[in-house]
Design an enzyme around this catalytic site. Structure first.
Site, PDB file in Angstrom:
ATOM      1  N   GLU A  67      50.351 -24.862   1.096  1.00 57.76           N
ATOM      2  CA  GLU A  67      51.568 -24.618   2.267  1.00 57.76           C
ATOM      3  C   GLU A  67      51.494 -23.657   3.213  1.00 57.76           C
ATOM      4  O   GLU A  67      51.921 -23.737   4.161  1.00 57.76           O
ATOM      5  CB  GLU A  67      52.733 -24.548   1.451  1.00 57.76           C
ATOM      6  CG  GLU A  67      53.202 -25.903   0.855  1.00 57.76           C
ATOM      7  CD  GLU A  67      52.760 -25.719  -0.819  1.00 57.76           C
ATOM      8  OE1 GLU A  67      52.061 -24.873  -1.027  1.00 57.76           O
ATOM      9  OE2 GLU A  67      52.940 -26.735  -1.487  1.00 57.76           O
ATOM     10  N   GLY A  68      50.665 -22.562   2.866  1.00 58.67           N
ATOM     11  CA  GLY A  68      50.519 -21.214   3.540  1.00 58.67           C
ATOM     12  C   GLY A  68      49.192 -21.216   4.251  1.00 58.67           C
ATOM     13  O   GLY A  68      49.189 -20.628   5.396  1.00 58.67           O
TER      14      GLY A  68
ATOM     15  N   GLY B 240      38.070 -21.087   2.038  1.00 58.53           N
ATOM     16  CA  GLY B 240      39.319 -21.557   2.334  1.00 58.53           C
ATOM     17  C   GLY B 240      39.834 -21.345   3.581  1.00 58.53           C
ATOM     18  O   GLY B 240      39.565 -20.167   4.017  1.00 58.53           O
TER      19      GLY B 240
ATOM     20  N   ASP C 187      32.553 -13.201  -0.751  1.00 68.19           N
ATOM     21  CA  ASP C 187      31.235 -13.923  -1.183  1.00 68.19           C
ATOM     22  C   ASP C 187      30.569 -14.178   0.387  1.00 68.19           C
ATOM     23  O   ASP C 187      29.434 -13.937   0.406  1.00 68.19           O
ATOM     24  CB  ASP C 187      31.395 -14.699  -1.948  1.00 68.19           C
ATOM     25  CG  ASP C 187      31.502 -14.670  -3.295  1.00 68.19           C
ATOM     26  OD1 ASP C 187      31.040 -13.558  -3.908  1.00 68.19           O
ATOM     27  OD2 ASP C 187      31.886 -15.648  -4.062  1.00 68.19           O
TER      28      ASP C 187
ATOM     29  N   ARG D   4      32.267 -24.677   1.469  1.00 69.00           N
ATOM     30  CA  ARG D   4      32.255 -23.719   0.553  1.00 69.00           C
ATOM     31  C   ARG D   4      30.750 -23.628   0.309  1.00 69.00           C
ATOM     32  O   ARG D   4      30.461 -22.900  -0.668  1.00 69.00           O
ATOM     33  CB  ARG D   4      33.093 -24.113  -0.775  1.00 69.00           C
ATOM     34  CG  ARG D   4      34.605 -24.024  -0.397  1.00 69.00           C
ATOM     35  CD  ARG D   4      35.377 -24.198  -1.768  1.00 69.00           C
ATOM     36  NE  ARG D   4      36.733 -23.875  -1.592  1.00 69.00           N
ATOM     37  CZ  ARG D   4      37.339 -22.793  -1.310  1.00 69.00           C
ATOM     38  NH1 ARG D   4      36.764 -21.661  -1.726  1.00 69.00           N
ATOM     39  NH2 ARG D   4      38.858 -22.628  -0.928  1.00 69.00           N
TER      40      ARG D   4
ATOM     41  N   MET E  76      49.357 -18.698  -5.038  1.00 72.12           N
ATOM     42  CA  MET E  76      47.879 -18.708  -5.000  1.00 72.12           C
ATOM     43  C   MET E  76      47.588 -17.120  -4.962  1.00 72.12           C
ATOM     44  O   MET E  76      48.122 -16.168  -4.763  1.00 72.12           O
ATOM     45  CB  MET E  76      47.453 -19.003  -3.618  1.00 72.12           C
ATOM     46  CG  MET E  76      46.835 -20.386  -3.787  1.00 72.12           C
ATOM     47  SD  MET E  76      46.189 -20.854  -2.182  1.00 72.12           S
ATOM     48  CE  MET E  76      45.925 -22.530  -2.622  1.00 72.12           C
TER      49      MET E  76
ATOM     50  N   LYS F  86      38.205 -12.590   6.337  1.00 68.30           N
ATOM     51  CA  LYS F  86      39.185 -13.770   6.047  1.00 68.30           C
ATOM     52  C   LYS F  86      39.578 -13.953   4.710  1.00 68.30           C
ATOM     53  O   LYS F  86      38.680 -14.030   3.978  1.00 68.30           O
ATOM     54  CB  LYS F  86      38.652 -15.102   6.701  1.00 68.30           C
ATOM     55  CG  LYS F  86      39.578 -16.278   6.354  1.00 68.30           C
ATOM     56  CD  LYS F  86      38.722 -17.579   5.758  1.00 68.30           C
ATOM     57  CE  LYS F  86      38.220 -17.292   4.456  1.00 68.30           C
ATOM     58  NZ  LYS F  86      37.893 -18.488   3.797  1.00 68.30           N
ATOM     59  N   THR F  87      40.663 -13.827   4.353  1.00 68.60           N
ATOM     60  CA  THR F  87      41.231 -14.477   3.221  1.00 68.60           C
ATOM     61  C   THR F  87      42.808 -14.102   2.885  1.00 68.60           C
ATOM     62  O   THR F  87      43.228 -13.211   3.066  1.00 68.60           O
ATOM     63  CB  THR F  87      40.587 -13.981   1.655  1.00 68.60           C
ATOM     64  OG1 THR F  87      41.272 -14.444   0.516  1.00 68.60           O
ATOM     65  CG2 THR F  87      40.472 -12.255   1.773  1.00 68.60           C
TER      66      THR F  87
ATOM     67  N   ASP G 115      44.194 -14.059   0.246  1.00 67.70           N
ATOM     68  CA  ASP G 115      44.321 -13.168  -0.948  1.00 67.70           C
ATOM     69  C   ASP G 115      44.274 -11.731  -0.795  1.00 67.70           C
ATOM     70  O   ASP G 115      44.802 -10.953  -1.660  1.00 67.70           O
ATOM     71  CB  ASP G 115      43.168 -13.523  -2.058  1.00 67.70           C
ATOM     72  CG  ASP G 115      43.350 -15.041  -2.536  1.00 67.70           C
ATOM     73  OD1 ASP G 115      44.173 -15.668  -2.146  1.00 67.70           O
ATOM     74  OD2 ASP G 115      42.342 -15.545  -3.128  1.00 67.70           O
TER      75      ASP G 115
END
Lengths: 545, 545
Positions: free
Chosen positions: B413-414, B78, B173, B142, B248, B199-200, B202
């Site tokens: 949106e982010g 993502g 992952d 992905r 999210m 990168k994420t 989250d």
């Protein structure tokens, strides 16, 4: 308070030359008649019809200080960025022109006026709210001053508090109400003058007579466009979704048009155009499906579609259908309601319309009726309605394409944003104008600033009579004088800009990311200060003049 | 391109001292063992386990120029703000250290590597993407490099293109995959070195071993917090809605926590806490209802509630129930499925859980199953699940209160916002580090920058072995070495900050509006340059060290 808020509080909004010092000259222009139905309006508003336009011009002579005034202020209706700056501009200008004036903030909207619930707005209290979003300094409300009892209550407050003036910050209905109050106070022999301030993110309160934009439109469109721009790049990066984005604005599509001009989506639906072309739902689905299929054929299974909140109501056949259902078919209905049974009992043309509504939405509509048993168009999630319709077309045409939809609704997110540099100064200026008008005993006017595509020091201050915005419309079965809503002008430059570009935008990926609102003065690559640049709509309109 | 984008392109990201010139010293520290299961991991990753930490230190001596390198780069998974700056940092540093190096961008993620679909990234091409959001310069995907065939394909591309190195920009992952590739390339005798970049949005890829944050978290949380702050003022101004905002972040609640710390909502649910306390859905509903009722008793029929996307899965009883339904009860089901029939056939404890799910959601769940007939927890709109539950509690307790809910979901949106000043420089630096590592023939490492609560020139560059982030987990029934996801630390300072304040935030209106991301250097009221200030989470963690 966040760092941003601490920083932002210290910003000094810019004012046009005529509002910077204490000197100014009021000039009266030609009388301004209502937009239509002048005689009928003059009967309802004998004291405030055909008043002249007013301009506030710079003067090097200092105006002499006025005796202290007592002024009330109200927020009416939904929030719009910049409201607090209207209070601040009003307060500061009052203190400058008439030192020791008293500013009463009525709490929770018009109800606060009727109940005389207010607080005194002080410099210290207002300091917290300078250049800040929200209406929470005094709150807002949606009550209307409608019955004789309501007008008595408002007049009572005006008399008890010895109000010299009242500022009503609101949309079209609230400003119609402001004019009714202005007339009523004159009739009662009260000294209270009434001034309106044009507020609504929807922008349907504009007028070629002097209201270039309503406050809040600039900021909220910039907030939505920031997000839409992000979603454009999301679509382009992931290459597997269509983002369907519904935007606030039920009765006019200005927000959707502006966001479209800022971001260049693949599809941008404008309610006014669909109405003018008398399009059916099916035709809208097909228009969308054509673009989606064409992009898919080019290997692009992604895209961006902007949808005005009120779209479904712009489709003429829907209004006919829902009118028939609510007023003829459903009231006498016996037994179970199913889509099939309803379809059988509809006249042929309405049956076609009903069956063009995607099945899941059709069923949901019949199930989720309001407490009066009515179908509520406004409850339909327009973006899902459209996507269901598009999927139906794809199925009928037996198109083999990947089509994956994600849904968004942007509205509440923008209403209480911190005002952009444009709205910060625009609102502060509108409040200042209101103070000048009230200091001069003017009533029944709208506070105005023009020439807004220039930098704030070149803006032109003035006022127009509220009745000059009015016409007669049917409301609850009666001919009523109301401020005319201004829809997207299909002959105007902003819409023309969309029309000229939309085929290219549909096919290619011309996305633009406007980014987050920047509040520090900055130059663009050509050295222009862009921080006060307002909407594309406004710039385009200015170019068309 | 928008004015914002034109402006933003010209920004030069800041680098730590060790990456500014051509001089630097690589220092190797102590060997770093995996976080757990070291022996088992060493067997799977014989060449890349127990490698030393690496730091890149400033040096006044210029390093000698290297022969040109051929490096590949991939986005995996993502989007996250700043990805393009990793490409730019990598490109610029490669040209500085090894002029005329070639950078291949593999298109559409790992599949682009396996299929050898790539483009040569040039200075001119990258210019368009500097400091811009999205991953669309080369796209992402992905796909996983999983089967022997996949590894053969990747190795083939590496050999054909004579890759000296490969940079994989991805989440946990993808970085596990990067390490597998590093090992595989060594075994095959290929010269291709592999470096990962964290990168994420989250943030579940952090590690006390040297990853203070993953890129994109800062920007996306700022975008969400801008909107949440606006909604806070909307609630406070209108005084009649509760805004329920899902954010999210399915497997960890870092985003929700950070947004909570930035905006001070009335309710901020953290999945990790609910799991640790083994709370039931009913207990969560009651916790929320208590706050809503208490506020209503104080005349506050409004509020803000933040909800992590993965909340329902953090409630242990739900997982048990869905597991039973999907694997035991539903597979052999005959005839119509209704909530009543299902309830009858459940064991007593699961029946209680099932019946604590609000009826409308229960029915919807049974109807909207996936193509395999499974109930998908992730499809439940968590905010509606919670509000239904709260309404149930209000009904049971016979509370008389106005409770009106509005729903929001912020995620897409982010992900593609233009990177904040922090993420712009952080990503550019991570790309630069990757170039230094590859220039030195290092493989199986994660590019790292530490000391991120300081200004960029004080950041510390280095790298840690990818295996040092791994442990063994069950995946598809097999013991597998994977990078351990990092959940919100309930003993950490950021969560502690929430715990200390949340009762006050629940009762009072302590809302903060962080405002839109500002990209021009600016001082706060105490004269600090705040444009590089990252998340509250990161600052709090730094204070705890």
């Amino acid at each position: 308070m966040s760092t941003f808020e601490l920083y932002r509080r210290q910003y000094n909004p810019l004012l046009p030359a005529s509002l910077q010092g204490t000197g100014y000259t009021l000039k009266k222009g030609e009388p301004m008649a209502p937009v239509a139905d002048g005689e009928e309006i003059a009967k309802q508003f004998p004291m405030t019809t055909n008043l002249p336009a007013i301009s506030i011009e710079p003067s090097t002579e200092q105006s002499k200080l006025l005796e202290p005034l007592t002024i009330g202020v109200i927020f009416s209706g939904g929030q719009a960025p910049g409201g607090h700056n209207v209070l601040c501009g009003l307060y500061d200008k009052l203190q400058q022109l008439a030192p020791n004036s008293k500013l009463l903030g009525f709490l929770g909207g018009p109800k606060g006026l009727m109940d005389n619930k207010h607080m005194i707005l002080t410099k210290e209290y207002l300091a917290t709210f300078r250049n800040m979003g929200g209406f929470h300094a005094i709150g807002s409300g949606r009550d209307k001053i409608a019955s004789t009892k309501d007008f008595d209550a408002a007049a009572n407050t005006a008399a008890v508090e010895k109000l010299d003036g009242l500022v009503i910050i609101g949309g079209d209905d609230s400003n119609t109400n402001a004019c009714l109050l202005a007339e009523d106070f004159i009739k009662r022999g009260l000294k209270t003058r009434v001034i309106g301030v044009p507020k609504t993110i929807d922008r349907d309160l504009i007028s070629k007579r002097g209201i270039e934009t309503s406050f809040g439109f600039d900021t909220s469109c910039k907030v939505y466009s920031e997000l839409i721009g992000n979603l454009c790049y999301d679509a382009l990066s992931a290459k597997k979704y269509w983002h369907f984005i519904r935007l606030m604005g039920r009765s006019a599509s200005h927000i959707t048009l502006e966001c479209g001009l800022q971001t260049h989506p693949n599809i941008c639906l404008i309610g006014e155009e669909i109405l003018a072309k008398n399009m059916t739902s099916k035709q809208v689905f097909e228009y969308m499906a054509d673009i989606i299929a064409q992009r898919a054929a080019n290997g692009k299974n992604y895209g961006i579609c902007l949808i005005p909140e009120g779209l479904i109501e712009f489709i003429p056949e829907n209004n006919k259908l829902f009118d028939y259902l609510n007023n003829k078919l459903l009231p006498g209905w016996q037994g179970e309601i199913t889509a099939e049974l309803v379809a059988q009992k509809l006249p042929a043309d309405l049956k076609v319309t009903f069956e063009s509504i995607p099945p899941t939405i059709r069923t949901q509509l019949l199930l989720d009726r309001d407490p009066h048993g009515n179908i509520a168009i406004s409850q339909i999630e327009t973006e899902k309605f459209l996507v269901s319709g598009v999927q139906q077309v794809i199925k009928e045409r037996e198109l083999k394409l990947k089509f994956s939809a994600l849904y968004h609704f942007f509205g509440y997110e923008g209403r209480c944003a911190a005002p952009s540099a444009f709205d910060s100064s625009y609102c502060y200026g509108l409040g200042s104008v209101a103070a000048v008008l009230l200091g001069n005993g003017i009533t029944g006017y709208m506070s105005c600033l023009k020439n807004l595509s220039e930098q704030p020091d070149k803006w032109i201050a003035g006022a127009i009579p509220l009745t000059s915005l009015m016409n007669i419309e049917m409301r609850h079965g009666a001919r009523t004088a109301v401020i005319q809503k201004q829809m997207v002008d299909l002959a105007g430059r902003p819409f023309g800009f969309l029309v000229v570009n939309r085929e290219k935008w549909a096919e290619q990926d011309c996305y633009q990311q406007p980014g987050p609102i920047q509040l520090i003065e900055c130059q663009d690559v050509e050295g222009r200060n862009v921080v006060y640049q307002s909407s594309v709509t406004l710039l385009e309109e200015a170019r068309g003049l």
